[in-house]
Write an enzyme that holds these catalytic residues in place. Structure first.
Site, PDB file in Angstrom:
ATOM      1  N   ARG A 154     -14.271  -7.076  -0.965  1.00  0.00           N
ATOM      2  CA  ARG A 154     -13.543  -6.759   0.270  1.00  0.00           C
ATOM      3  C   ARG A 154     -12.877  -5.388   0.192  1.00  0.00           C
ATOM      4  O   ARG A 154     -12.272  -5.023  -0.808  1.00  0.00           O
ATOM      5  CB  ARG A 154     -12.487  -7.836   0.524  1.00  0.00           C
ATOM      6  N   THR A 171       0.854  -1.191   0.000  1.00  0.00           N
ATOM      7  CA  THR A 171       0.000   0.000   0.000  1.00  0.00           C
ATOM      8  C   THR A 171       0.887   1.237   0.000  1.00  0.00           C
ATOM      9  O   THR A 171       1.951   1.240   0.600  1.00  0.00           O
ATOM     10  CB  THR A 171      -0.883  -0.017   1.263  1.00  0.00           C
ATOM     11  N   ASP A 187      -8.390  -1.204   5.187  1.00  0.00           N
ATOM     12  CA  ASP A 187      -8.370   0.019   5.997  1.00  0.00           C
ATOM     13  C   ASP A 187      -8.030   1.273   5.208  1.00  0.00           C
ATOM     14  O   ASP A 187      -8.392   2.376   5.624  1.00  0.00           O
ATOM     15  CB  ASP A 187      -7.355  -0.140   7.135  1.00  0.00           C
ATOM     16  N   GLY A 206      -5.236  -5.163   6.845  1.00  0.00           N
ATOM     17  CA  GLY A 206      -6.323  -4.206   6.920  1.00  0.00           C
ATOM     18  C   GLY A 206      -7.401  -4.517   7.923  1.00  0.00           C
ATOM     19  O   GLY A 206      -7.932  -3.630   8.589  1.00  0.00           O
TER      20      GLY A 206
END
Length: 288
Positions: free
Chosen positions: A176, A148, A179, A202
């Site tokens: 899905r 990320t 976070d 996450g």
């Protein structure tokens, strides 16, 4: 790793150039994250992880520490730079979080740059999905390398901003969402405390509310940023997760903490510090 290092340096310099020119923190974090979204070395934009169905679904968020205005998007398949659309959600819609087809319909009203979904797909990510499917088992890759991307900044006016962008996790399904696009979980900025962008597992980051937890510890408990970050990551670890955070404070302290073997990271300060690092013990401090 050399390609990732070069991209980190480019992203860092893109954000630093905005700040050095007197620009605002929001512009800086958007500029930095766009560079990383366009680079295939990271799990965001081009180079995003594959879903179980063999697609790429992109999430992003941005937040303004001065006003706590925020925008985020989830489940994008055609938007070249999700972070820029997230900013448009913040500035040009009455909402905070848009998802899927609705987010892309909003993008069309904003003239957002679109690409063929194949643009996001790279062979290495497809190989990771194929390996996962060959192993069978769980819903997604629990041994995932996160990848990320995110940025935090403090500008000359003392304002903070945070932005995060991701392709999620390899083998994710059922729409899905992790976070990254959730304000307070993977992304948060508040001029009274700090700006935070997270990477990691996450589900656990959502359950802890990591980004807001760090800000709350600073603002309400009077903790320094490093103590607050370590405490939040310890909560994540207690729930079975790992990951990392980047944090900047109103005083200009820029730091990172992580509980993984490495976290690709870079920072620049007005004092002239220019740093890129990939692995290490999770330490990192310094004045901006």
């Amino acid at each position: 790793a050399a390609g990732a290092r070069a991209a980190l340096a480019r992203a860092r310099d893109a954000g630093a150039a905005v700040l050095a020119g007197g620009g605002d923190a929001l512009d800086a974090v958007e500029a930095a994250v766009r560079v990383l979204e366009n680079d295939p070395h990271f799990n965001a934009g081009r180079g995003a992880a594959f879903t179980r169905d063999g697609a790429n679904e992109l999430d992003a968020a941005i937040m303004d520490g001065a006003t706590r205005a925020a925008g985020s998007v989830a489940g994008l398949t055609r938007i070249r730079n999700p972070v820029t659309l997230a900013r448009r959600v913040m500035t040009d819609s009455p909402h905070v979080l848009l998802s899927g087809a609705g987010a892309e319909a909003f993008a069309a009203t904003q003239g957002a740059e679109t690409v063929d979904p194949a643009w996001f797909a790279i062979p290495e990510r497809r190989r990771q999905l194929d390996e996962l499917l060959a192993r069978g088992g769980g819903a997604f890759d629990v041994d995932m390398k996160y990848g990320t991307v995110g940025a935090v900044a403090r500008d000359v006016h003392g304002h903070l901003a945070a932005a995060t962008s991701t392709g999620g996790v390899t083998g994710k399904r059922w729409g899905r969402i992790g976070d990254s696009p959730l304000i307070g979980a993977g992304t948060f900025a508040d001029d009274r405390a700090c700006a935070v962008s997270c990477t990691g597992s996450g589900e656990q980051f959502i359950r802890v509310g990591v980004a807001h937890e760090i800000a709350a510890r600073i603002r309400l408990a009077g903790e320094d940023a490093a103590t607050a970050a370590d405490a939040a990551l310890a909560e994540v670890r207690a729930l079975g997760g790992t990951g990392g955070v980047i944090v900047v404070t109103p005083a200009g302290e820029a730091l990172w903490r992580f509980t993984t073997p490495g976290m690709y990271r870079a920072r620049a300060t007005s004092a002239g510090l220019r740093e890129v690092a990939l692995y290490g013990e999770g330490e990192g401090g310094g004045e901006a």
